[in-house]
Design a protein around this motif. Structure first.
Motif, PDB file in Angstrom:
ATOM      1  N   THR A  87       1.597 -13.471  -3.360  1.00  0.00           N
ATOM      2  CA  THR A  87       2.397 -12.481  -2.645  1.00  0.00           C
ATOM      3  C   THR A  87       1.763 -12.014  -1.338  1.00  0.00           C
ATOM      4  OG1 THR A  87       1.368 -10.688  -3.907  1.00  0.00           O
ATOM      5  CG2 THR A  87       3.423 -11.613  -4.777  1.00  0.00           C
ATOM      6  N   GLY A  88       0.498 -12.325  -1.103  1.00  0.00           N
ATOM      7  CA  GLY A  88      -0.141 -11.843   0.118  1.00  0.00           C
ATOM      8  C   GLY A  88      -1.580 -12.281   0.216  1.00  0.00           C
ATOM      9  N   LEU A  89      -2.407 -11.410   0.778  1.00  0.00           N
ATOM     10  CA  LEU A  89      -3.827 -11.679   0.962  1.00  0.00           C
ATOM     11  C   LEU A  89      -4.647 -10.518   0.405  1.00  0.00           C
ATOM     12  CD1 LEU A  89      -3.869 -12.896   4.693  1.00  0.00           C
ATOM     13  CD2 LEU A  89      -3.842 -14.327   2.655  1.00  0.00           C
ATOM     14  N   ILE A  90      -5.826 -10.852  -0.086  1.00  0.00           N
ATOM     15  CA  ILE A  90      -6.790  -9.838  -0.519  1.00  0.00           C
ATOM     16  C   ILE A  90      -8.028  -9.976   0.349  1.00  0.00           C
ATOM     17  CG2 ILE A  90      -8.245  -9.012  -2.392  1.00  0.00           C
ATOM     18  CD1 ILE A  90      -6.196  -9.942  -4.353  1.00  0.00           C
ATOM     19  N   LEU A  91      -8.333  -8.922   1.081  1.00  0.00           N
ATOM     20  CA  LEU A  91      -9.453  -8.908   2.016  1.00  0.00           C
ATOM     21  C   LEU A  91     -10.482  -7.900   1.514  1.00  0.00           C
ATOM     22  CD1 LEU A  91     -10.473  -9.997   4.782  1.00  0.00           C
ATOM     23  CD2 LEU A  91      -9.360  -8.025   5.836  1.00  0.00           C
ATOM     24  N   MET A 117       1.838  -8.149   8.666  1.00  0.00           N
ATOM     25  CA  MET A 117       2.105  -8.197   7.235  1.00  0.00           C
ATOM     26  C   MET A 117       3.182  -7.179   6.876  1.00  0.00           C
ATOM     27  SD  MET A 117       0.000 -10.575   6.454  1.00  0.00           S
ATOM     28  CE  MET A 117      -0.072 -10.569   4.675  1.00  0.00           C
ATOM     29  N   TYR A 118       3.736  -7.325   5.668  1.00  0.00           N
ATOM     30  CA  TYR A 118       4.794  -6.409   5.248  1.00  0.00           C
ATOM     31  C   TYR A 118       4.206  -5.077   4.777  1.00  0.00           C
ATOM     32  CZ  TYR A 118       8.829  -4.461   2.889  1.00  0.00           C
ATOM     33  OH  TYR A 118       9.853  -3.622   2.511  1.00  0.00           O
ATOM     34  N   GLY A 119       3.116  -5.125   4.048  1.00  0.00           N
ATOM     35  CA  GLY A 119       2.508  -3.896   3.544  1.00  0.00           C
ATOM     36  C   GLY A 119       1.008  -4.052   3.410  1.00  0.00           C
ATOM     37  N   VAL A 120       0.282  -2.961   3.560  1.00  0.00           N
ATOM     38  CA  VAL A 120      -1.179  -2.951   3.445  1.00  0.00           C
ATOM     39  C   VAL A 120      -1.589  -1.723   2.655  1.00  0.00           C
ATOM     40  CG1 VAL A 120      -3.365  -2.755   4.675  1.00  0.00           C
ATOM     41  CG2 VAL A 120      -1.585  -4.229   5.584  1.00  0.00           C
ATOM     42  N   THR A 121      -2.363  -1.927   1.612  1.00  0.00           N
ATOM     43  CA  THR A 121      -2.950  -0.833   0.838  1.00  0.00           C
ATOM     44  C   THR A 121      -4.435  -1.109   0.671  1.00  0.00           C
ATOM     45  OG1 THR A 121      -2.454  -1.924  -1.268  1.00  0.00           O
ATOM     46  CG2 THR A 121      -0.822  -0.366  -0.420  1.00  0.00           C
ATOM     47  N   SER A 122      -5.209  -0.066   0.466  1.00  0.00           N
ATOM     48  CA  SER A 122      -6.659  -0.224   0.328  1.00  0.00           C
ATOM     49  C   SER A 122      -7.161   0.640  -0.810  1.00  0.00           C
ATOM     50  CB  SER A 122      -7.382   0.144   1.631  1.00  0.00           C
ATOM     51  OG  SER A 122      -7.265   1.529   1.887  1.00  0.00           O
ATOM     52  N   ARG A 123      -8.260   0.207  -1.389  1.00  0.00           N
ATOM     53  CA  ARG A 123      -8.931   0.990  -2.428  1.00  0.00           C
ATOM     54  C   ARG A 123     -10.418   0.673  -2.406  1.00  0.00           C
ATOM     55  NH1 ARG A 123      -9.493  -1.609  -7.710  1.00  0.00           N
ATOM     56  NH2 ARG A 123      -9.013  -3.821  -7.548  1.00  0.00           N
ATOM     57  N   LEU A 125     -13.743  -0.228  -4.121  1.00  0.00           N
ATOM     58  CA  LEU A 125     -14.225  -0.854  -5.349  1.00  0.00           C
ATOM     59  C   LEU A 125     -15.526  -0.228  -5.810  1.00  0.00           C
ATOM     60  CD1 LEU A 125     -13.518  -4.630  -4.626  1.00  0.00           C
ATOM     61  CD2 LEU A 125     -12.082  -2.982  -5.821  1.00  0.00           C
ATOM     62  N   ARG A 126     -16.439  -0.063  -4.898  1.00  0.00           N
ATOM     63  CA  ARG A 126     -17.711   0.607  -5.168  1.00  0.00           C
ATOM     64  C   ARG A 126     -18.225   1.143  -3.838  1.00  0.00           C
ATOM     65  NH1 ARG A 126     -18.594  -4.932  -5.637  1.00  0.00           N
ATOM     66  NH2 ARG A 126     -20.113  -5.817  -4.159  1.00  0.00           N
ATOM     67  N   SER A 127     -19.360   1.772  -3.875  1.00  0.00           N
ATOM     68  CA  SER A 127     -19.882   2.381  -2.662  1.00  0.00           C
ATOM     69  C   SER A 127     -20.080   1.335  -1.568  1.00  0.00           C
ATOM     70  CB  SER A 127     -21.216   3.076  -2.961  1.00  0.00           C
ATOM     71  OG  SER A 127     -21.754   3.646  -1.793  1.00  0.00           O
ATOM     72  N   GLY A 128     -19.357   1.515  -0.461  1.00  0.00           N
ATOM     73  CA  GLY A 128     -19.512   0.628   0.689  1.00  0.00           C
ATOM     74  C   GLY A 128     -18.673  -0.622   0.652  1.00  0.00           C
ATOM     75  N   VAL A 129     -17.870  -0.849  -0.386  1.00  0.00           N
ATOM     76  CA  VAL A 129     -17.033  -2.046  -0.498  1.00  0.00           C
ATOM     77  C   VAL A 129     -15.583  -1.611  -0.687  1.00  0.00           C
ATOM     78  CG1 VAL A 129     -16.549  -4.157  -1.782  1.00  0.00           C
ATOM     79  CG2 VAL A 129     -18.912  -3.406  -1.463  1.00  0.00           C
ATOM     80  N   VAL A 130     -14.713  -2.083   0.197  1.00  0.00           N
ATOM     81  CA  VAL A 130     -13.298  -1.728   0.185  1.00  0.00           C
ATOM     82  C   VAL A 130     -12.475  -3.000   0.056  1.00  0.00           C
ATOM     83  CG1 VAL A 130     -11.399  -0.737   1.526  1.00  0.00           C
ATOM     84  CG2 VAL A 130     -13.633   0.367   1.530  1.00  0.00           C
ATOM     85  N   GLU A 131     -11.436  -2.932  -0.773  1.00  0.00           N
ATOM     86  CA  GLU A 131     -10.516  -4.056  -0.927  1.00  0.00           C
ATOM     87  C   GLU A 131      -9.181  -3.701  -0.278  1.00  0.00           C
ATOM     88  OE1 GLU A 131      -9.949  -6.732  -4.647  1.00  0.00           O
ATOM     89  OE2 GLU A 131      -8.333  -5.240  -4.741  1.00  0.00           O
ATOM     90  N   ILE A 132      -8.740  -4.559   0.625  1.00  0.00           N
ATOM     91  CA  ILE A 132      -7.453  -4.386   1.303  1.00  0.00           C
ATOM     92  C   ILE A 132      -6.490  -5.432   0.745  1.00  0.00           C
ATOM     93  CG2 ILE A 132      -6.244  -4.427   3.503  1.00  0.00           C
ATOM     94  CD1 ILE A 132      -8.804  -3.626   4.872  1.00  0.00           C
ATOM     95  N   ARG A 133      -5.383  -4.968   0.162  1.00  0.00           N
ATOM     96  CA  ARG A 133      -4.350  -5.870  -0.353  1.00  0.00           C
ATOM     97  C   ARG A 133      -3.182  -5.869   0.610  1.00  0.00           C
ATOM     98  NH1 ARG A 133      -5.367  -7.053  -5.962  1.00  0.00           N
ATOM     99  NH2 ARG A 133      -3.314  -8.045  -5.977  1.00  0.00           N
ATOM    100  N   VAL A 158       5.001  -4.292 -17.412  1.00  0.00           N
ATOM    101  CA  VAL A 158       6.360  -3.761 -17.385  1.00  0.00           C
ATOM    102  C   VAL A 158       6.995  -3.807 -16.004  1.00  0.00           C
ATOM    103  CG1 VAL A 158       6.096  -2.274 -19.391  1.00  0.00           C
ATOM    104  CG2 VAL A 158       5.446  -1.417 -17.147  1.00  0.00           C
ATOM    105  N   ALA A 159       6.201  -3.934 -14.944  1.00  0.00           N
ATOM    106  CA  ALA A 159       6.775  -3.881 -13.595  1.00  0.00           C
ATOM    107  C   ALA A 159       5.815  -4.531 -12.613  1.00  0.00           C
ATOM    108  CB  ALA A 159       7.065  -2.435 -13.186  1.00  0.00           C
ATOM    109  N   LEU A 160       6.273  -4.605 -11.369  1.00  0.00           N
ATOM    110  CA  LEU A 160       5.472  -5.148 -10.267  1.00  0.00           C
ATOM    111  C   LEU A 160       5.225  -4.044  -9.258  1.00  0.00           C
ATOM    112  CD1 LEU A 160       4.394  -8.047  -9.619  1.00  0.00           C
ATOM    113  CD2 LEU A 160       6.277  -8.255  -8.011  1.00  0.00           C
ATOM    114  N   ARG A 161       3.986  -3.954  -8.776  1.00  0.00           N
ATOM    115  CA  ARG A 161       3.653  -2.947  -7.780  1.00  0.00           C
ATOM    116  C   ARG A 161       3.946  -3.453  -6.378  1.00  0.00           C
ATOM    117  NH1 ARG A 161      -2.200  -0.509  -9.826  1.00  0.00           N
ATOM    118  NH2 ARG A 161      -1.422   0.457 -11.754  1.00  0.00           N
ATOM    119  N   GLU A 162       3.989  -2.529  -5.429  1.00  0.00           N
ATOM    120  CA  GLU A 162       4.328  -2.905  -4.062  1.00  0.00           C
ATOM    121  C   GLU A 162       3.245  -3.745  -3.392  1.00  0.00           C
ATOM    122  OE1 GLU A 162       4.656   0.407  -1.445  1.00  0.00           O
ATOM    123  OE2 GLU A 162       2.952   1.473  -2.314  1.00  0.00           O
TER     124      GLU A 162
END
Length: 451
Positions: A87-91, A117-123, A125-133, A158-162
């Motif tokens: 569905t996209g890229l994970i950076l 891209m259509y959408g970008v979210t980030s979270r 993961l641990r100190s100093g490391v960020v995952e961009i979906r 049960v469902a699919l996230r954005e």
């Protein structure tokens, strides 16, 4: 016109047609390659334009002066991994000293425009490391669940996230849940996906449907107990409270609390018991909670108080006994009477489809994720099934369940009807259903086949 030009035009036309009619196919054939190239080529300039770079350190500046070299450029976060998905890229990025995960989250919309891209979210993961979906297309417009999902006991997709990931309902992590939604918002489809996901597992399903059972009774072959009116619902809930007490007595007898027993072997809930002694877990689905809380006379008020008291007890004490609540309703507010807010406080998982008033959205998310309230009331009426899911951590996601017809859900429940546990405490509420008809077809209309 030469044949390479014709071939190029055909490829461009095919890519345009796929992007219009089948965005998922376009992404897998053309989009993923173009997106990876855009990210790698534009990465440095995009990070600089979005303010996600840091100036060179002092020792680098000093070294440049000593060697008479140009001043070093600002540095962007280092790319640890770039992985394409369906569905996209994970950076995955390693932040530089002085950067924060909130800086990346604040720049998500600018990154979406810059990388196309259509959408970008980030979270984080641990100190100093960020995952961009990053998603390449609107994955919630036509929901397609992955062929393989990470299913475990009491955990169902049960469902699919954005962001393209799968939304799971994990009862062991989030024991009790609240699902809200107005009429024709997709709440019933979400509930069908939940039942269809639980049907293959070793779990007892208990339903309370005060609409005379029109929503849950078609699925009755997979239900261990069903109540279709408030009076029966009261008896069923009190039987569940009694069953919960029996389970706690079993846990107490099998705790093996002794100075000679290691702490890891002491049982505190049903999942610590040996498999041969473990009671079957129970999921209680309440289709319309307001019907249990409304009353028009003194007798009905007494019944209502007993029902809410039983629900609160199950919500407060049921997790360790393997009893999980799934409360659904069109409206959920303090006007339903005393005990409702106490019940809501125990419902950790919150899901809100389109609601007709802001008060319902506030009851769902006001105490755990205030930002999700605005997102819930902005769901358009034409996008059935779109919902906001949040939990006590404060995070929330847009999700959409795949369309599952009632016929599909019934077929799934009939397929796994032999897995329906028979609970003695709930035997009086077992739905009376005819046996599943045989799939054999007579050889002729006049003379049926004989053995």
């Amino acid at each position: 016109m030469t044949w390479p030009t014709v071939l190029l035009l055909v490829v461009v036309a095919a890519a345009g047609l796929l992007r219009w009619r089948r965005p998922a196919w376009y992404w897998l054939t053309f989009g993923v390659t173009l997106a990876v190239l855009r990210v790698l080529v534009r990465y440095g300039s995009v990070m600089d334009a979005c303010g996600l770079t840091v100036p060179p350190s002092r020792w680098r500046l000093t070294l440049a002066r000593m060697t008479n070299r140009p001043v070093p450029e600002s540095r962007a976060p280092r790319i640890l991994r770039l992985r394409p998905t369906r569905t996209g890229l994970i950076l995955r990025l390693k932040l530089r000293p002085g950067q924060d995960a909130f800086d990346v989250a604040a720049a998500s919309d600018r990154l979406r425009h810059s990388f196309g891209m259509y959408g970008v979210t980030s979270r984080e993961l641990r100190s100093g490391v960020v995952e961009i979906r990053m998603t390449g297309y609107d994955v919630l417009k036509r929901v397609q669940m992955p062929a393989k999902a990470d299913t475990r006991p009491m955990r169902v997709p049960v469902a699919l996230r954005e962001d393209g990931s799968v939304h799971y309902r994990d009862y062991r992590a989030v024991p009790h849940g609240l699902t809200l939604g107005a009429t024709e918002s997709g709440k019933s489809v979400y509930q069908r996906n939940l039942v269809a996901g639980l049907a293959p597992q070793h779990v007892a399903l208990v339903g309370i449907d005060c609409k005379q059972g029109v929503e849950l009774f078609p699925l009755a072959r997979r239900f261990s107990a069903i109540a279709d009116n408030p009076d029966t619902a009261l008896e069923l809930l009190e039987a569940l409270v009694s069953h919960m007490g029996d389970v706690y007595q079993l846990i107490r007898a099998e705790q093996r609390v002794s100075v000679a027993v290691r702490d890891a072997e002491i049982a505190a809930d049903i999942w610590d018991l040996p498999e041969d002694l473990r009671p079957v877990p129970v999921v209680v689905l309440v289709d319309e909670v307001a019907e249990l809380a409304l009353f028009a006379s003194k007798e009905e008020e007494k019944r209502r108080d007993r029902i809410i008291t039983a629900l609160v007890r199950l919500a407060q004490l049921g997790r360790a006994a393997g009893i999980y609540l799934e409360i659904c309703g069109q409206r959920f507010g303090s006007e339903l009477g005393k005990g409702i807010t106490m019940l809501r406080a125990q419902l950790t998982g919150r899901t809100a489809h389109r609601v007709n008033d802001e008060t319902s959205a506030n009851m769902a998310f006001g105490d755990i994720a205030p930002d999700a309230v605005l997102a819930a009331i902005q769901i358009p009426a034409e996008t059935r099934g779109l919902a906001i899911a949040g939990d006590s951590t404060g995070g929330w996601h847009r999700i959409r369940a795949p369309h599952t017809s009632l016929r599909q859900a019934v077929n799934t429940c009939n397929k796994y009807a032999d897995r329906t546990p028979d609970l003695p405490a709930l035997a009086a509420f077992r739905p009376a259903v005819a046996p599943v008809p045989s799939a054999r077809v007579p050889l002729s209309k006049t003379a049926p086949a004989t053995a």
